[in-house]
Design an enzyme around this catalytic site. Structure first.
Site, PDB file in Angstrom:
ATOM      1  N   ASP A  71       0.801  -1.214   0.000  1.00  0.00           N
ATOM      2  CA  ASP A  71       0.000   0.000   0.000  1.00  0.00           C
ATOM      3  C   ASP A  71       0.841   1.275   0.000  1.00  0.00           C
ATOM      4  OD1 ASP A  71       0.831  -0.460   2.598  1.00  0.00           O
ATOM      5  OD2 ASP A  71      -1.175  -0.468   3.457  1.00  0.00           O
ATOM      6  N   ASP A 481       4.102   0.633  13.295  1.00  0.00           N
ATOM      7  CA  ASP A 481       3.313  -0.610  13.313  1.00  0.00           C
ATOM      8  C   ASP A 481       3.961  -1.796  14.001  1.00  0.00           C
ATOM      9  OD1 ASP A 481       1.260   0.667  11.960  1.00  0.00           O
ATOM     10  OD2 ASP A 481       1.955   0.017  10.012  1.00  0.00           O
TER      11      ASP A 481
END
Length: 888
Positions: A71, A481
């Site tokens: 992404d 993350d």
């Protein structure tokens, strides 16, 4: 998991590129820097994965040709010989950073050398550029670009649906692209060179995740989400007649053309109330399979169904593996076995707890089995075993209670593909990695199949901070993350990310310069402490306590001797502590949200920056005083560091295009700063081992110097600069962090926003003697040169090669012209890092503006793609301005 990356790295990125108001520039007297070039070898500090893989694409006509899209981190091609992935979009530069987001990929089934990528990261204001379609005739080794008149969203909601880009399998010059934001369906009839909207397509989509979102992120219309051809309705060379298109509209999700796109209509009888995430057609059996969810994903989705449409009769059949009432997730991952028609698989992509589920049917969806089942709750029986020995951190250091297990089978499993040539191989993407199996058919016999990471080479972390201590591990990273890692060996995957506590994202870290065993990190966590300490160089950690009001990590600084710390967290003001953060006191004289750093010599001196003002503390962070220095960037996109070994030596980088922007240096502890003339823009600053004979440490920066954006090195305090990356290695946005290695001359660690930690090593084995390339005076090289010619990739009728030209003489060059002749009719198609001409077999490559200066002992690199037939021997000789070069 990607839940924080959007609102941390990306929002900071958008602010860094777009914010700022014009202040007066600081005065600076140095002359504009001289640029040189050096040849670097670039690699990733191995993490293997670390982010969301929303798409996997196998070529339908050539075995082992596969691609993966991410992404925000570009696209990759599978290398079967090594079972690794090769990055394909590292050439995306600073100005087009959004083109590292890949919303869709298509591999040409007629001409497998051709591949297409639809790129663009955000459809709202965060991405300043429109989207584009990239096309390659050499499997992604090089690309040509067609800009689109609208944006694409590789990191937008709905990015796991697809594929939005598709090549007609019968007439491969025809492509379709589904657009978001109400822009409709687009078509190309010239292999992606030009595009036009299909104006008679009846539905541009209606679904938005959150209409109230004023940022435009969650309120964008997700648009046209997939295109699928029924190859049985065409013949080679003629356009496929039947085309299915998926639309983000819960009442009208599937449309069809039966006349090669001339007219379109809603498919009658289709289910409503859901979004069709995927549409996969099994032409042999005449079935279109559809995976539905009530939401666009990739995080949300509470209900779902799977349907089968018989293309000949028009019959719709609900073949959901689970009754709708029993779902708490939507379906998305969807694939069929091309070797065994009737075998179909689907994923419960939004099943976060206890984890994802994968379903398999061998009778076209009449019956299903699951990857795991409950025996007696909460106990489970799995059809698979997990082997994460190659990426052990995928356990996340967790010890969950049943029914949860570690490592997890996955989450956000929107991509799932069975190899069209091998029924035993399946790959699927998750929010953290790409998994696969090579013995999938054991599922059907009741035996256990093995799931392993198939992700080596695919590096997808967003990097917030980097540190390279003078002893201990060479690299400490702060990542979005997955927190971050301590690398003791850059070529190996660390066993575990930072734990105790495990932050979702680490925003800042620091070590004590004279006591590198003392390390501090801060980060984001849904619940729990936001600060942690280590006394063994980051190998083990313990949590500190939060002062009241902390909501996020912010930035942190360790005193030079590790005796105290200053923390500027999100949610409250700057704090300081002695010891390891059992209690914190408020710092005075410095605003909340300031960036903080420490002096690397004096343990009581700390620095801060906020909104154009520099702040200094000489009492361990208790009180700060605003410096009188003026002309610094007015915005907050600034990073600064103090030089190890010298008190009060501070370098500051940052700014914005509409104001003060560049690199500043202070030698008096921030009381005053001098702006380096000629450094037009700079976003990071770091230090590394000094060059041989140099009295000052090597500087590294991500900057624009001499009109060129790149990664630069200086060995003479910024008087001259060497660009050390090249146009093939740009990695989009590199403005997060940079540091040299204090133990290895020339080594630099570069942050990226989605391509992990990239590190480079110089070809200059002399230790950099003679400065940064320094403005050589000899415009005509005398033949003291050596050339290395390497074919780096080769396919049926094309190849890619790298050429390294080294100055083996004693004087610098200020320009160069390299010539050679091909012996087998090779033709260059595209060449980078030089201007070239080719007449018959003879090729001449001349320097471009930024790499003409090559210091004695240094090298310059260029690369190209070309065509060949018959044989592809390398050139026998090379000449530099008419003089022969040694050939290695």
């Amino acid at each position: 998991m990607r839940r924080t990356r959007i609102l941390t790295a990306v929002l900071a990125l958008a602010a860094g590129l777009l914010a700022g108001t014009p202040p007066a520039l600081a005065a600076g007297s140095p002359a504009p820097p001289t640029l040189a070039a050096d040849t670097y070898t670039w690699k990733n500090a191995r993490i293997d994965g670390g982010g969301f893989v929303p798409g996997i694409v196998f070529n339908r006509t050539e075995k082992n040709l596969a691609y993966a899209r991410t992404d925000i981190g570009g696209a990759y091609r599978w290398q079967q010989a090594t079972k690794t992935w090769t990055p394909l979009l590292d050439s995306v530069g600073w100005a087009d950073w959004g083109h590292t987001g890949v919303v869709s990929l298509a591999s040409d089934p007629v001409a497998p050398d051709k591949v297409y990528a639809a790129v663009g990261t955000y459809t709202n204001s965060w991405d300043p550029t429109d989207g584009a379609v990239l096309r390659s005739s050499n499997r992604g080794a090089s690309w040509q670009k067609t800009d689109l008149p609208f944006k694409l969203g590789g990191n937008m909601p709905g990015r796991g649906m697809g594929e939005r880009l598709a090549v007609d399998p019968n007439r491969n010059s025809v492509l379709y692209l589904g657009a978001p934001s109400g822009k409709g369906l687009w078509r190309s009839t010239d292999s992606g060179v030009t595009w036009s909207q299909v104006t008679n397509f009846p539905n541009v989509g209606t679904y938005v995740q959150d209409p109230t979102d004023t940022s435009g992120y969650a309120s964008d219309n997700q648009g046209i989400v997939w295109v699928t051809f029924d190859e049985s309705t065409g013949t080679a060379g003629t356009a496929t007649k039947t085309v299915y298109v998926g639309v983000a509209d819960t009442a009208n999700s599937v449309y069809r053309s039966t006349d090669a796109g001339a007219t379109w209509s809603r498919v009658a009888g289709q289910p409503t109330g859901y979004l069709a995430h995927k549409g996969v057609l099994d032409a042999k059996n005449g079935y279109l399979y559809l995976a539905y969810s009530d939401k666009g994903g990739p995080y949300d989705g509470g209900k779902g169904q799977v349907w089968r449409y018989a293309t000949a009769s028009g019959t719709w059949t609900n073949i959901s593996p689970v009754a709708e009432a029993d779902t708490y997730y939507g379906f998305s991952g969807l694939t069929v076995d091309r070797q065994r028609p009737g075998t179909v698989m689907a994923t419960a992509y939004s099943s976060w707890w206890p984890e994802t589920q994968i379903f398999r049917s061998t009778d076209s969806g009449a019956t299903w089995t699951r990857a795991w089942d409950y025996t007696s709750y909460p106990n489970r029986s799995n059809r698979y075993t997990m082997d994460v020995s190659s990426s052990p951190w995928l356990t996340f250091g967790a010890s969950p209670q049943p029914p949860e297990q570690t490592p997890k089978l996955g989450w956000m499993t929107e991509s799932l593909e069975i190899d069209p040539f091998d029924s035993d191989r399946m790959m699927y993407g998750t929010g953290a990695t790409l998994y696969g199996t090579e013995n999938l058919t054991k599922w059907d016999s009741g035996a256990t199949f093995t799931v392993k990471p198939m992700v080596q080479g695919l590096e997808e972390t967003a990097v917030n901070d980097l540190a390279s201590p003078p002893s201990g591990a060479p690299l400490l990273s702060a990542l979005g993350d997955i927190g971050g890692f301590r690398h003791t060996d850059l070529t190996k995957v660390p066993a575990m990310m930072y734990t105790s506590p495990t932050f979702t994202s680490t925003t800042s870290l620091d070590f004590a310069e004279s006591n590198p065993n003392t390390v501090v990190r801060v980060g984001d966590l849904d619940s729990g402490p936001h600060v942690a300490f280590s006394t063994d160089n980051g190998a083990n950690w313990f949590a500190g306590s939060d002062p009241s009001g902390v909501s996020g990590g912010g930035t942190v600084a360790a005193a030079a001797d590790g005796s105290r710390f200053v923390w500027s967290p999100a949610g409250t003001g700057v704090r300081y502590t002695t010891g390891f953060g059992s209690s914190w006191s408020a710092s005075s004289g410095i605003p909340a949200g300031a960036v903080v750093e420490s002096d690397r010599v004096d343990p009581k001196t700390f620095y801060g920056f906020k909104s154009g003002r520099f702040y200094v503390s000489s009492d361990g962070g208790a009180t700060f005083t605003a410096s009188a220095a003026s002309g610094l960037p007015a915005g907050d996109s600034v990073r600064f560091k103090a030089l190890p070994g010298t008190k009060g030596d501070v370098w500051l980088a940052g700014g914005a295009a509409d104001g003060a922007y560049g690199l500043w240096h202070s030698t008096d502890g921030g009381a005053s700063f001098t702006k380096l003339s000629g450094v037009e823009q700079a976003d990071t600053i770091g230090f590394g081992k000094a060059a041989t004979g140099a009295a000052y440490q090597t500087l590294f920066t991500s900057a624009r110097i001499g009109g060129v954006r790149g990664i630069f090195r200086s060995t003479d305090k910024g008087a001259t600069w060497t660009r050390i990356n090249d146009d093939a290695h740009q990695w989009g946005w590199t403005g997060g962090a940079i540091t040299g290695d204090p133990r290895v001359y020339g080594r630099v660690y570069v942050s990226t926003n989605g391509r992990g930690v990239v590190y480079g090593d110089t070809s200059d084995t002399s230790g950099g003697g003679g400065g940064g390339g320094g403005g050589g005076s000899d415009p005509t090289p005398t033949g003291a040169c050596a050339v290395t010619y390497t074919i780096t990739n080769q396919w049926a009728d094309g190849f890619q090669a790298d050429v390294q030209l080294k100055n083996t003489g004693t004087a610098a060059w200020s320009s160069w012209s390299l010539g050679w002749s091909f012996g087998n009719g090779q033709r260059i198609g595209q060449l980078w890092n030089a201007d070239f001409t080719q007449s018959g077999a003879a090729v001449t490559a001349k320097n471009v503006a930024w790499n003409g200066t090559v210091a004695a002992g240094s090298s310059v690199a260029l690369g190209f793609t070309g065509t060949w037939s018959g044989s592809n021997a390398r050139p026998a000789s090379f000449t530099l301005d008419g003089q022969s070069c040694a050939v290695g």
